[in-house]
Design a protein around this motif. Structure first.
Motif, PDB file in Angstrom:
ATOM      1  N   ARG A 134       0.774  -1.465  -0.290  1.00  0.00           N
ATOM      2  CA  ARG A 134      -0.115  -0.360   0.216  1.00  0.00           C
ATOM      3  C   ARG A 134       1.075   1.426  -0.385  1.00  0.00           C
ATOM      4  O   ARG A 134       1.755   1.538   0.968  1.00  0.00           O
ATOM      5  N   PRO A 135       0.411   2.197  -1.144  1.00  0.00           N
ATOM      6  CA  PRO A 135       1.013   3.159  -1.173  1.00  0.00           C
ATOM      7  C   PRO A 135       0.701   4.024  -0.085  1.00  0.00           C
ATOM      8  O   PRO A 135       0.029   4.225   0.845  1.00  0.00           O
ATOM      9  N   SER A 136       1.930   5.009   0.470  1.00  0.00           N
ATOM     10  CA  SER A 136       1.528   6.171   0.918  1.00  0.00           C
ATOM     11  C   SER A 136       1.205   7.320   0.689  1.00  0.00           C
ATOM     12  O   SER A 136       0.794   7.704  -0.547  1.00  0.00           O
ATOM     13  N   VAL A 137       0.491   8.225   1.804  1.00  0.00           N
ATOM     14  CA  VAL A 137      -0.103   9.049   0.872  1.00  0.00           C
ATOM     15  C   VAL A 137       0.885   9.942   0.530  1.00  0.00           C
ATOM     16  O   VAL A 137       0.371  10.923  -0.633  1.00  0.00           O
ATOM     17  N   PHE A 138       1.558   9.804   0.366  1.00  0.00           N
ATOM     18  CA  PHE A 138       2.832  11.161  -0.501  1.00  0.00           C
ATOM     19  C   PHE A 138       2.981  10.584  -1.762  1.00  0.00           C
ATOM     20  O   PHE A 138       3.389  11.574  -2.053  1.00  0.00           O
ATOM     21  N   GLU A 139       3.266   9.330  -1.093  1.00  0.00           N
ATOM     22  CA  GLU A 139       3.881   8.811  -2.851  1.00  0.00           C
ATOM     23  C   GLU A 139       2.399   9.611  -3.487  1.00  0.00           C
ATOM     24  O   GLU A 139       2.221   9.484  -4.555  1.00  0.00           O
ATOM     25  N   ALA A 140       1.127   9.282  -3.175  1.00  0.00           N
ATOM     26  CA  ALA A 140      -0.115   9.150  -3.734  1.00  0.00           C
ATOM     27  C   ALA A 140      -0.284  10.907  -4.524  1.00  0.00           C
ATOM     28  O   ALA A 140      -0.948  10.787  -5.343  1.00  0.00           O
TER      29      ALA A 140
END
Length: 356
Positions: free
Chosen positions: A17-23
């Protein structure tokens, strides 16, 4: 390999699950590319309106076609958009199955076309709506229609409702991101949910499969004439997308810098540092094709060839016209009638004489 990128690494042990920063970072990547490209096209159009003016006039349509080609290329090869692949992410269909398909497997047709439309069509329509609202606000400010007309009442009601609609749209995205941060949602964006997919990190197997697929594509040799023609067409389309994606990969940080440099917040500091005296009028003016010829009398409007009424100057060129003539021409052509410089309605400047 451009599709994978030199920055790709295996997924960390913390999960897929990607972090919100990556997304959020991959969302802002493409959002920064368009304004920077738009400024470059504007500079070209202003430097040579006759040759490059059409690029500025049809910028949105040209950009959406290039974006469509780019996103189709990456969705078909990497199961991700350009910006998602740039940040080592891929799309997988929503479902109960725990085993993730490889990035090279591609998305099911339904999710593929939904993703393509939401990636390309929604930003295009949103941009067109924002331009429509901007033009209606200019119409409301500069319009020569009577204030009691039904059309003016309609777009004033539309302008009053638009901020609430836009607030609801942005709030929808904000709430989705907050739910994603708190672990209450699988998507950071409602667009992913509408497409029926979710974002996960690329694994080492995905990277190996992408590299293998790229090697096979470049080394395969076909022998039949039909296969060669089909292969040549695929390679031509792929080459265009590859060239575009490679250029974007190389210049993405430069474009982000341009977006910052020409941002409204930075312009105030730039103007204070680079302010120069107003240049003198040109000694020799090259007439653009289809432009109005200057009259011999300074009090005559170059468009209607009569004594000017309600004199109005264009801030982009400095030439003076009747207000109605300048308003109608700029609204229809978005350029100065004499010089061909790109001009908008907000560039109309009312002139006041001492006698008036």
């Amino acid at each position: 390999m451009a599709e994978v990128g030199a920055h790709l690494t295996a997924a960390p042990a913390g999960g897929d699950r990607p972090s919100v920063f990556e997304a959020v970072a991959q969302d802002s990547l493409m959002a920064a590319v368009k304004p920077a490209l738009q400024h470059l096209v504007k500079v070209l159009a202003e430097s040579n309106p006759a040759r490059y003016g059409f690029l500025w006039h049809w910028f949105d349509e040209i950009y959406v076609l290039l974006d469509l080609l780019l996103q189709q290329h990456y969705l078909a090869r990497c199961s991700a958009s350009f910006s998602e692949n740039f940040y080592s992410l891929k799309r997988i269909p929503m479902g109960d199955g725990r085993q993730q398909p490889l990035a090279t497997a591609g998305l099911p047709k339904r999710q593929h076309w939904k993703s393509l439309l939401l990636l390309v069509l929604v930003p295009y329509l949103k941009g067109k709506l924002e331009k429509l609202v901007s033009s209606l606000r200019e119409e409301d400010e500069y319009s020569i229609h009577p204030p009691s007309s039904s059309w003016k009442r309609f777009y004033r009601a539309f302008l009053a409702a638009y901020p609430y609609v836009n607030m609801t749209w942005e709030g929808w995205f904000l709430i989705q991101q907050l739910c994603y941060i708190l672990g209450k949602a699988e998507h950071h964006s409602p667009m992913l949910k509408l497409a029926g997919v979710r974002l996960v990190r690329l694994t080492a197997e995905d990277i190996q499969a992408l590299e293998k697929k790229w090697a096979e594509t470049t080394s395969n040799q076909t022998h039949s004439f039909t296969s060669r023609v089909q292969s040549a067409l695929r390679k031509a389309l792929g080459g265009v997308a590859f060239s575009l994606s490679t250029g974007l990969s190389v210049s993405v940080f430069f474009l982000q810098f341009l977006d910052w440099w020409y941002s409204s917040e930075n312009q105030e500091a730039i103007k204070s540092l680079t302010a120069l005296p107003t240049p003198p009028p040109p000694v020799h003016l090259e007439q653009e094709p289809g432009s109005a010829l200057l009259p011999s009398l300074r009090s005559v409007c170059p468009l209607c060839r009569r004594v000017r009424l309600n004199a109005t100057a264009l801030a982009t060129s400095g030439f003076v016209f009747c207000y109605r003539c300048a308003y109608s021409y700029v609204k229809a052509h978005q350029r100065c009638p004499v010089t061909g410089y790109a001009t908008e309605l907000q560039h109309l400047v009312k002139l006041y004489s001492p006698e008036g």
